[in-house]
Design an enzyme around this catalytic site. Sequence first.
Site, PDB file in Angstrom:
ATOM      1  N   THR A  18       0.822  -0.973   0.038  1.00 58.82           N
ATOM      2  CA  THR A  18      -0.036  -0.040  -0.010  1.00 58.82           C
ATOM      3  C   THR A  18       0.755   1.175   0.000  1.00 58.82           C
ATOM      4  O   THR A  18       0.593   2.226  -0.599  1.00 58.82           O
ATOM      5  CB  THR A  18      -0.851   0.105   1.192  1.00 58.82           C
ATOM      6  OG1 THR A  18      -1.466  -0.928   1.468  1.00 58.82           O
ATOM      7  CG2 THR A  18      -2.068   1.184   1.141  1.00 58.82           C
ATOM      8  N   SER A 113       6.289   3.867   8.574  1.00 59.02           N
ATOM      9  CA  SER A 113       5.312   4.808   8.806  1.00 59.02           C
ATOM     10  C   SER A 113       5.067   4.520  10.472  1.00 59.02           C
ATOM     11  O   SER A 113       5.861   4.615  11.352  1.00 59.02           O
ATOM     12  CB  SER A 113       4.000   4.505   8.052  1.00 59.02           C
ATOM     13  OG  SER A 113       3.038   5.386   8.468  1.00 59.02           O
ATOM     14  N   HIS A 114       3.752   3.967  10.619  1.00 53.30           N
ATOM     15  CA  HIS A 114       3.471   3.719  11.970  1.00 53.30           C
ATOM     16  C   HIS A 114       4.077   2.294  12.892  1.00 53.30           C
ATOM     17  O   HIS A 114       3.652   2.080  13.901  1.00 53.30           O
ATOM     18  CB  HIS A 114       2.070   3.792  12.203  1.00 53.30           C
ATOM     19  CG  HIS A 114       1.288   2.964  11.088  1.00 53.30           C
ATOM     20  ND1 HIS A 114       1.321   3.225   9.766  1.00 53.30           N
ATOM     21  CD2 HIS A 114       0.780   1.645  11.015  1.00 53.30           C
ATOM     22  CE1 HIS A 114       0.737   2.368   9.060  1.00 53.30           C
ATOM     23  NE2 HIS A 114       0.321   1.255   9.923  1.00 53.30           N
ATOM     24  N   LYS A 126      10.197   4.055   0.236  1.00 57.60           N
ATOM     25  CA  LYS A 126       8.987   4.469  -0.470  1.00 57.60           C
ATOM     26  C   LYS A 126       9.460   5.154  -1.722  1.00 57.60           C
ATOM     27  O   LYS A 126      10.349   6.244  -1.292  1.00 57.60           O
ATOM     28  CB  LYS A 126       8.064   5.109   0.284  1.00 57.60           C
ATOM     29  CG  LYS A 126       6.695   5.248  -0.795  1.00 57.60           C
ATOM     30  CD  LYS A 126       5.459   5.559   0.195  1.00 57.60           C
ATOM     31  CE  LYS A 126       5.906   7.053   0.799  1.00 57.60           C
ATOM     32  NZ  LYS A 126       4.607   7.709   1.222  1.00 57.60           N
ATOM     33  N   ASP A 277       2.490   9.969  13.680  1.00 59.78           N
ATOM     34  CA  ASP A 277       3.141   8.722  13.645  1.00 59.78           C
ATOM     35  C   ASP A 277       4.403   8.602  13.200  1.00 59.78           C
ATOM     36  O   ASP A 277       4.980  10.098  13.128  1.00 59.78           O
ATOM     37  CB  ASP A 277       2.352   7.926  12.525  1.00 59.78           C
ATOM     38  CG  ASP A 277       2.382   8.259  10.939  1.00 59.78           C
ATOM     39  OD1 ASP A 277       2.946   9.504  10.860  1.00 59.78           O
ATOM     40  OD2 ASP A 277       2.568   7.399  10.192  1.00 59.78           O
ATOM     41  N   ASP A 279       6.398   8.748  10.729  1.00 64.51           N
ATOM     42  CA  ASP A 279       7.036   9.690   9.508  1.00 64.51           C
ATOM     43  C   ASP A 279       6.250  10.842   9.348  1.00 64.51           C
ATOM     44  O   ASP A 279       6.380  11.579   8.484  1.00 64.51           O
ATOM     45  CB  ASP A 279       7.122   8.749   8.371  1.00 64.51           C
ATOM     46  CG  ASP A 279       5.905   8.426   8.014  1.00 64.51           C
ATOM     47  OD1 ASP A 279       4.966   8.018   8.702  1.00 64.51           O
ATOM     48  OD2 ASP A 279       5.397   8.397   6.594  1.00 64.51           O
ATOM     49  N   ASP A 281       2.938  11.520   8.826  1.00 66.83           N
ATOM     50  CA  ASP A 281       1.711  11.847   7.993  1.00 66.83           C
ATOM     51  C   ASP A 281       0.426  11.336   8.551  1.00 66.83           C
ATOM     52  O   ASP A 281      -0.488  12.072   7.874  1.00 66.83           O
ATOM     53  CB  ASP A 281       1.975  11.146   6.375  1.00 66.83           C
ATOM     54  CG  ASP A 281       2.028   9.544   6.605  1.00 66.83           C
ATOM     55  OD1 ASP A 281       2.260   9.128   7.934  1.00 66.83           O
ATOM     56  OD2 ASP A 281       2.399   8.892   5.709  1.00 66.83           O
ATOM     57  N   ARG A 282       0.269  10.561   9.563  1.00 69.78           N
ATOM     58  CA  ARG A 282      -0.787  10.580  10.359  1.00 69.78           C
ATOM     59  C   ARG A 282      -1.080  11.493  11.464  1.00 69.78           C
ATOM     60  O   ARG A 282       0.010  11.970  12.050  1.00 69.78           O
ATOM     61  CB  ARG A 282      -0.943   9.127  10.672  1.00 69.78           C
ATOM     62  CG  ARG A 282      -0.848   8.228   9.722  1.00 69.78           C
ATOM     63  CD  ARG A 282      -1.160   6.758  10.198  1.00 69.78           C
ATOM     64  NE  ARG A 282      -1.038   5.691   9.346  1.00 69.78           N
ATOM     65  CZ  ARG A 282      -1.680   4.473   9.496  1.00 69.78           C
ATOM     66  NH1 ARG A 282      -2.102   4.032  10.609  1.00 69.78           N
ATOM     67  NH2 ARG A 282      -1.809   3.602   8.401  1.00 69.78           N
ATOM     68  N   LYS A 376      -0.237  12.606   2.673  1.00 71.90           N
ATOM     69  CA  LYS A 376      -1.061  13.142   3.903  1.00 71.90           C
ATOM     70  C   LYS A 376      -0.004  13.567   4.899  1.00 71.90           C
ATOM     71  O   LYS A 376       0.999  13.524   4.837  1.00 71.90           O
ATOM     72  CB  LYS A 376      -1.825  11.662   4.493  1.00 71.90           C
ATOM     73  CG  LYS A 376      -0.833  10.804   4.872  1.00 71.90           C
ATOM     74  CD  LYS A 376      -1.853   9.416   5.482  1.00 71.90           C
ATOM     75  CE  LYS A 376      -0.845   8.278   5.507  1.00 71.90           C
ATOM     76  NZ  LYS A 376      -1.529   6.895   5.267  1.00 71.90           N
ATOM     77  N   ARG A 496      -8.973  -6.129   8.038  1.00 73.18           N
ATOM     78  CA  ARG A 496      -9.725  -5.142   8.640  1.00 73.18           C
ATOM     79  C   ARG A 496     -11.090  -5.214   7.853  1.00 73.18           C
ATOM     80  O   ARG A 496     -11.485  -5.288   7.102  1.00 73.18           O
ATOM     81  CB  ARG A 496      -8.958  -3.913   7.797  1.00 73.18           C
ATOM     82  CG  ARG A 496      -7.523  -3.775   7.943  1.00 73.18           C
ATOM     83  CD  ARG A 496      -7.212  -2.402   7.861  1.00 73.18           C
ATOM     84  NE  ARG A 496      -5.748  -1.987   7.591  1.00 73.18           N
ATOM     85  CZ  ARG A 496      -4.742  -2.328   8.468  1.00 73.18           C
ATOM     86  NH1 ARG A 496      -5.173  -2.597   9.479  1.00 73.18           N
ATOM     87  NH2 ARG A 496      -3.437  -2.129   8.350  1.00 73.18           N
TER      88      ARG A 496
END
Length: 543
Positions: A18, A113-114, A126, A277, A279, A281-282, A376, A496
């Site tokens: 993703t 990320s998280h 990425k 988070d 990085d 972005d959240r 984001k 999920r």
Amino acid sequence: MPIRVIDARPFEGQKPGTSGLRKKTSVFMQPGYLENFVQSIFDTIGGVAGKTLVVGGDGRFFNAEATQIILKMAAANGATRAIVGQGALLSTPAVSCIIRKRQADGGLVLSASHNPGGPDEDFGLKYNVSNGGPAPEAITDEVFRRSAEISSYRILDAENIDLEQVGQTALGDMAVEVIDPVADYQSLMESLFDFAAIRELFASGFTMRFDAMHAVTGPYAKAIFEDALGAPAGTVINAVPLADFGGGHPDPNPVWAKPLYDLMFSGDAPDFAAASDGDGDRNMILGRDTYVTPSDSLAVLAANAHLAPGYKAGLKGIARSMPTSRAADRVAEHLGIGSYETPTGWKFFGNLLDADMATICGEESAGTSSNHIREKDGVWAVLLWLNVLASRRQSVKQILASHWAQFGRNYYSRHDYEAIDAADAAKLMSDLRDKLRTLIGTAIEGMSINSADDFGYLDPVDGSNTESQGVRIEFDGGSRVVLRLSGTGTVGATLRVYIERFEADPTQHDLDPQAALSALIAAADQFAEIKVRTGRTQPDLMT
Ligand code: G1P
Ligand code: ZN
């Protein structure tokens, strides 16, 4: 300095998910693993000769070493310039901002990320393209294909360079510019938001707590909230990025940011709280006695964005990922602007933003942003909330209640079943897909199923098709359950389950979400046989 061409043998499974390639750190640290993947990226994009690349990461274990390797490879492949964050740090939104501002050809973001960091945890890489956004699937698919046939990579035989000093240096023929990670990003924020009004809000005694979760946002949050906006020292906590995020899970949600969440429901709660988070972005948004779901946050921000200078001309459209609640669609309808439903993952918003069809985008997974960059952006979401709070001078709770009174409330929750057996998870999904047709028209838990399908997306800008993006079961009255498998995990599979119910009646807006959704939760277990097939009685995480 000599360029070495090193023989390479392909590694299996270098398939970006993703959001980039994520693996255990030990997998990434195998000799040649990172190098193969980076060379595959360079080969896919037609080489990097003559190009400018932005490089930086979230500071997790192996971040600094990986940055040195990437720089030496970029130099050996002929790149003209690399722009690197001081200490090899750059948040994901800052990378996107810098690529755009400095017209770089692309960027490499080192982050999972998280996901937790450390020698036994996760690492990731990425590639972002020249609009500042994550590479689209046509590129990531080709990187994977290339990684399976790679036979060599190029790297400069050179000493590591000093990334601690801001300034210009060189690596072979490539210029390396080490920059303050915060400055470009901060000036973009100053151009979008009413800093004077937010400064006044803080001066009037408004209190906030921002939890950087020992991750990359610490330096950004300190510079912006404390130094520029005048929030008292100590407003930003856990502000120093650590290689293992202090042993925590840098995911801003009620479970992993529990101390902050609990504070907001205690007698000591400040007026406003937020977290971001690994990085950056959240985001998570909290008010005193109030948790704002990411789906609601997207809707509230879209409805109030005109209060911030950067958006006073109004929005062109609102985009959300398919599993995100449809609260934002109601705002778009009210504003008479377009609303778009895309597959999960930020990369699908890029075309809509580039084409100026959408201005604000969001995902239920705590991601919100706008056309200012192509990622984001956690700090951006917090600043827009602050701008709205400074302008409306109401509490978060009041703002949310009046939003629901106007638009109705979309009760929403996501249930995650983590690290389940991958084969069992795949079978659960494929069996469910096989019986979708037979579900339509049947009733479960007293609710009848109106439609059932597997979400596919036709990109309105480039005409590309993305299939099998999650099963949607829709009931009478607009309630729905969505099921999909995560594309970011590194152990087994994560199922999920996203549950949503619309409630128009304001007297019914104060229910506990899990209680409000209980019939749908029971229905999901019946048609997807979640408990039986996963062997779990409870989700691991409910957001
Ligand atoms: C998750 C989220 C998704 C987000 C992605 C990257 O992906 O669900 O919204 O874009 O992380 O932060 P997933 O693991 O569900 O594939
Ligand atoms: Zn992230």
